[in-house]
Write a protein that holds these residues in place. Structure first.
Motif, PDB file in Angstrom:
ATOM      1  N   LYS A 103       0.821  -1.118   0.065  1.00  0.00           N
ATOM      2  CA  LYS A 103      -0.056   0.084   0.050  1.00  0.00           C
ATOM      3  C   LYS A 103       0.971   1.201  -0.042  1.00  0.00           C
ATOM      4  CE  LYS A 103      -4.377   1.413   0.075  1.00  0.00           C
ATOM      5  NZ  LYS A 103      -5.150   1.231  -0.939  1.00  0.00           N
ATOM      6  N   ALA A 104       2.058   1.161   0.447  1.00  0.00           N
ATOM      7  CA  ALA A 104       2.766   2.416   0.630  1.00  0.00           C
ATOM      8  C   ALA A 104       3.311   2.927  -0.478  1.00  0.00           C
ATOM      9  CB  ALA A 104       4.143   1.797   1.763  1.00  0.00           C
ATOM     10  N   TYR A 105       3.335   1.964  -1.735  1.00  0.00           N
ATOM     11  CA  TYR A 105       3.746   2.361  -2.941  1.00  0.00           C
ATOM     12  C   TYR A 105       2.932   3.528  -3.724  1.00  0.00           C
ATOM     13  CZ  TYR A 105       7.207  -1.257  -3.394  1.00  0.00           C
ATOM     14  OH  TYR A 105       8.540  -1.757  -3.307  1.00  0.00           O
ATOM     15  N   GLN A 106       1.697   3.470  -3.009  1.00  0.00           N
ATOM     16  CA  GLN A 106       0.816   4.572  -3.510  1.00  0.00           C
ATOM     17  C   GLN A 106       0.890   5.875  -3.037  1.00  0.00           C
ATOM     18  OE1 GLN A 106      -3.360   3.339  -3.041  1.00  0.00           O
ATOM     19  NE2 GLN A 106      -3.106   1.109  -3.597  1.00  0.00           N
ATOM     20  N   TYR A 107       1.840   5.988  -1.939  1.00  0.00           N
ATOM     21  CA  TYR A 107       1.747   7.301  -1.241  1.00  0.00           C
ATOM     22  C   TYR A 107       3.161   7.812  -1.452  1.00  0.00           C
ATOM     23  CZ  TYR A 107      -2.602   5.911   0.418  1.00  0.00           C
ATOM     24  OH  TYR A 107      -4.152   5.686   0.525  1.00  0.00           O
ATOM     25  N   THR A 108       4.305   6.820  -1.567  1.00  0.00           N
ATOM     26  CA  THR A 108       5.767   7.393  -1.270  1.00  0.00           C
ATOM     27  C   THR A 108       6.262   6.829  -2.354  1.00  0.00           C
ATOM     28  OG1 THR A 108       7.649   7.638   0.281  1.00  0.00           O
ATOM     29  CG2 THR A 108       6.534   5.489   0.066  1.00  0.00           C
ATOM     30  N   THR A 109       7.795   7.185  -2.515  1.00  0.00           N
ATOM     31  CA  THR A 109       8.520   6.931  -3.628  1.00  0.00           C
ATOM     32  C   THR A 109       9.153   5.449  -3.517  1.00  0.00           C
ATOM     33  OG1 THR A 109      10.591   7.883  -2.417  1.00  0.00           O
ATOM     34  CG2 THR A 109       9.439   9.528  -3.794  1.00  0.00           C
ATOM     35  N   LEU A 110       9.658   4.994  -4.501  1.00  0.00           N
ATOM     36  CA  LEU A 110      10.240   3.682  -4.558  1.00  0.00           C
ATOM     37  C   LEU A 110      11.571   3.761  -3.631  1.00  0.00           C
ATOM     38  CD1 LEU A 110      10.694   0.606  -5.802  1.00  0.00           C
ATOM     39  CD2 LEU A 110      12.004   1.905  -7.570  1.00  0.00           C
ATOM     40  N   THR A 111      12.285   4.822  -3.867  1.00  0.00           N
ATOM     41  CA  THR A 111      13.501   5.010  -2.983  1.00  0.00           C
ATOM     42  C   THR A 111      13.085   4.946  -1.337  1.00  0.00           C
ATOM     43  OG1 THR A 111      14.467   6.427  -4.501  1.00  0.00           O
ATOM     44  CG2 THR A 111      15.312   6.582  -2.462  1.00  0.00           C
ATOM     45  N   SER A 112      12.293   5.527  -0.999  1.00  0.00           N
ATOM     46  CA  SER A 112      11.711   5.450   0.348  1.00  0.00           C
ATOM     47  C   SER A 112      11.305   4.137   0.816  1.00  0.00           C
ATOM     48  CB  SER A 112      10.589   6.671   0.439  1.00  0.00           C
ATOM     49  OG  SER A 112      10.835   7.786   0.460  1.00  0.00           O
ATOM     50  N   VAL A 113      10.669   3.290   0.136  1.00  0.00           N
ATOM     51  CA  VAL A 113      10.118   2.194   0.405  1.00  0.00           C
ATOM     52  C   VAL A 113      11.479   0.925   0.519  1.00  0.00           C
ATOM     53  CG1 VAL A 113       9.063  -0.066  -0.283  1.00  0.00           C
ATOM     54  CG2 VAL A 113       7.912   2.398  -0.739  1.00  0.00           C
ATOM     55  N   GLN A 114      12.403   1.373  -0.424  1.00  0.00           N
ATOM     56  CA  GLN A 114      13.633   0.636  -0.453  1.00  0.00           C
ATOM     57  C   GLN A 114      14.491   0.795   0.637  1.00  0.00           C
ATOM     58  OE1 GLN A 114      15.133   1.642  -4.352  1.00  0.00           O
ATOM     59  NE2 GLN A 114      14.542  -0.398  -5.145  1.00  0.00           N
ATOM     60  N   LEU A 115      14.745   1.968   1.130  1.00  0.00           N
ATOM     61  CA  LEU A 115      15.496   2.514   2.088  1.00  0.00           C
ATOM     62  C   LEU A 115      14.772   2.044   3.496  1.00  0.00           C
ATOM     63  CD1 LEU A 115      16.769   5.884   1.109  1.00  0.00           C
ATOM     64  CD2 LEU A 115      18.197   3.632   1.410  1.00  0.00           C
ATOM     65  N   LEU A 116      13.523   2.504   3.745  1.00  0.00           N
ATOM     66  CA  LEU A 116      12.978   2.338   4.940  1.00  0.00           C
ATOM     67  C   LEU A 116      12.701   0.753   5.360  1.00  0.00           C
ATOM     68  CD1 LEU A 116      10.559   5.401   4.923  1.00  0.00           C
ATOM     69  CD2 LEU A 116      12.486   5.196   6.269  1.00  0.00           C
ATOM     70  N   ASP A 117      12.456  -0.196   4.241  1.00  0.00           N
ATOM     71  CA  ASP A 117      12.270  -1.326   4.271  1.00  0.00           C
ATOM     72  C   ASP A 117      13.476  -2.200   5.037  1.00  0.00           C
ATOM     73  OD1 ASP A 117      10.481  -3.477   4.315  1.00  0.00           O
ATOM     74  OD2 ASP A 117      11.398  -4.412   2.321  1.00  0.00           O
ATOM     75  N   CYS A 118      14.520  -1.444   4.898  1.00  0.00           N
ATOM     76  CA  CYS A 118      15.769  -2.093   5.401  1.00  0.00           C
ATOM     77  C   CYS A 118      15.912  -1.954   7.089  1.00  0.00           C
ATOM     78  CB  CYS A 118      17.031  -1.415   5.194  1.00  0.00           C
ATOM     79  SG  CYS A 118      17.476  -1.525   3.376  1.00  0.00           S
ATOM     80  N   PHE A 119      14.734  -1.167   7.649  1.00  0.00           N
ATOM     81  CA  PHE A 119      14.718  -1.219   9.220  1.00  0.00           C
ATOM     82  C   PHE A 119      14.347  -2.260   9.477  1.00  0.00           C
ATOM     83  CE2 PHE A 119      11.746   0.781  12.589  1.00  0.00           C
ATOM     84  CZ  PHE A 119      12.975   1.262  13.277  1.00  0.00           C
ATOM     85  N   THR A 120      13.386  -3.379   8.912  1.00  0.00           N
ATOM     86  CA  THR A 120      13.303  -4.463   9.383  1.00  0.00           C
ATOM     87  C   THR A 120      14.703  -5.256  10.068  1.00  0.00           C
ATOM     88  OG1 THR A 120      11.819  -4.876   7.915  1.00  0.00           O
ATOM     89  CG2 THR A 120      12.964  -6.960   8.582  1.00  0.00           C
ATOM     90  N   ILE A 121      15.872  -5.041   9.330  1.00  0.00           N
ATOM     91  CA  ILE A 121      17.220  -5.772   9.889  1.00  0.00           C
ATOM     92  C   ILE A 121      17.462  -5.396  11.331  1.00  0.00           C
ATOM     93  CG2 ILE A 121      19.423  -5.943   9.424  1.00  0.00           C
ATOM     94  CD1 ILE A 121      18.754  -5.902   6.415  1.00  0.00           C
ATOM     95  N   PRO A 122      17.788  -4.056  11.771  1.00  0.00           N
ATOM     96  CA  PRO A 122      17.826  -3.902  13.167  1.00  0.00           C
ATOM     97  C   PRO A 122      16.948  -4.153  14.046  1.00  0.00           C
ATOM     98  CG  PRO A 122      17.683  -1.712  11.875  1.00  0.00           C
ATOM     99  CD  PRO A 122      17.557  -2.975  10.988  1.00  0.00           C
ATOM    100  N   ILE A 123      15.638  -4.197  13.674  1.00  0.00           N
ATOM    101  CA  ILE A 123      14.546  -4.693  14.536  1.00  0.00           C
ATOM    102  C   ILE A 123      14.578  -6.215  14.936  1.00  0.00           C
ATOM    103  CG2 ILE A 123      12.045  -4.816  14.699  1.00  0.00           C
ATOM    104  CD1 ILE A 123      11.854  -2.332  13.226  1.00  0.00           C
TER     105      ILE A 123
END
Length: 366
Positions: A103-123
């Protein structure tokens, strides 16, 4: 000499197996992404919940059926009786993680999704340390940093190529959805690691089939009924749905296998290459612009993933069990008992360390 022996163990079939299976998982994620993008771009089909529903139905048909026919404490009824509320929460986290990132692809950029999705790793690393008592060395963090540098190179290549797709109307909302999705993915992955290592892969997939099917069906009926009604069904669209379902089902089948032999953190590092595989395919299907940074990014991510796997194998591989060598007796314990009856409390070992074992057995017998 010892260091050379350890190096040979680290660069072993175990490491190679983790790398290969991790990249198979990445390719399956690529398959789901490419088919979704093709449906959305060429056929105006945007039904993420319907696509997830098909996968959960397959899990239900295969693995929940297996649990239903099991006997004993690990059958479907006993699992529901003991742990149903836990799997209900896990199923909700898994369903909503998939939905929010798409759903996020409808509201933000591909770059933001790629970068913020990496937040999974430290969590995942934090949750693994807190709940699974995972141990990390400095080289683990260095490996993660190397992988994230590879993601940075990929994002840079996207920016140079002008791939700012999905620059929608509400970037804050889109970024928030990605972060929530990353958190839910982390919870799902760490829970999966605990279940497959302590219970069974069949239990995890079977219970995910039960609650995933339930949640996705309800959400699909509420949120996607108009989109599903507007789908122009033809042979190609049906084939794309089938390909997506097969890739997603394969992903859910393979992911627990890789997590069991490695860890949730390792898997999340390995699947960072999924976007790169999608980009390589997109060069032929969607006329993406090729950049040498994509190759550099792939090499850097794989190098970090390899380093993480080597370090992990090095600290988790158990040391060899020392063998007790004795002379003249097949069973030193029985011989100790026999000698005790004869007034001799000693057993003669070749190894000096084995005297301690004799003393322990003697104290137990007394």
């Amino acid at each position: 000499m010892i260091q050379r022996i350890q190096a040979r163990k680290l660069f072993s079939w175990n490491v190679l197996k983790i790398i290969i299976l991790g990249q198979l998982v990445s390719l399956l994620i690529c398959g789901t992404g490419v088919t979704s993008q093709y449906m959305a771009g060429s056929y105006k089909v945007n039904t993420p919940m319907l696509q997830s529903f098909l996968n959960y139905c397959l899990l239900l048909l295969v693995y929940t059926t297996i649990l239903a026919f099991r006997k004993g404490d690990d059958n479907l009824w006993m699992i529901l009786k003991k742990r149903s509320w836990k799997y209900a929460l896990l199923g909700l986290a898994d369903v909503e993680a998939n939905y929010m990132v798409v759903k996020a692809y409808q509201y933000t950029t591909l770059t933001s999704v790629q970068l913020l999705d990496c937040f999974t790793i430290p969590i995942v690393m934090g949750l693994s340390w807190f709940t699974l008592h995972s141990k990390y060395k400095v080289m683990h963090f260095v490996s993660v940093l190397i992988c994230l540098l590879g993601v940075g190179a990929m994002v840079g290549a996207d920016a140079l190529a002008g791939r700012e797709q999905g620059a929608g109307s509400n970037k804050v909302l889109g970024d928030g959805l990605v972060l929530i999705g990353a958190l839910l993915y982390a919870i799902s992955n760490v829970s999966e690691e605990f279940i497959v290592k302590n219970l069974s892969r069949e239990e995890f997939l079977g219970m995910l089939g039960v609650f995933g099917t339930l949640y996705s069906a309800i959400q699909m009926a509420i949120l996607e009924h108009n989109e599903i009604a507007d789908v122009q069904w033809d042979g190609i669209v049906v084939l794309l749905y089938i390909v997506f379902a097969v890739c997603m089902f394969g992903l859910y089948n393979l992911m627990p296998v890789v997590i069991k032999i490695s860890s949730a953190t390792s898997v999340n590092l390995g699947i960072l290459t999924a976007d790169l595989y999608s980009l390589f395919i997109g060069i032929f299907l969607f006329d993406y612009t090729f950049s040498g940074l994509y190759i550099l990014s792939f090499i850097v991510i794989i190098s970090g993933f390899l380093l993480y796997s080597i370090v992990s194998i090095g600290i988790t591989e158990p040391p060899p069990v020392p063998q007790v060598i004795c002379t003249g007796f097949d069973n030193p314990v029985l011989e100790l008992e026999r000698n005790k009856e004869e007034g001799d409390d000693s057993v003669h070992f070749v190894s000096g360390e084995s005297a301690e074992i004799a003393a322990v057995w003697k104290s137990n017998i007394h």
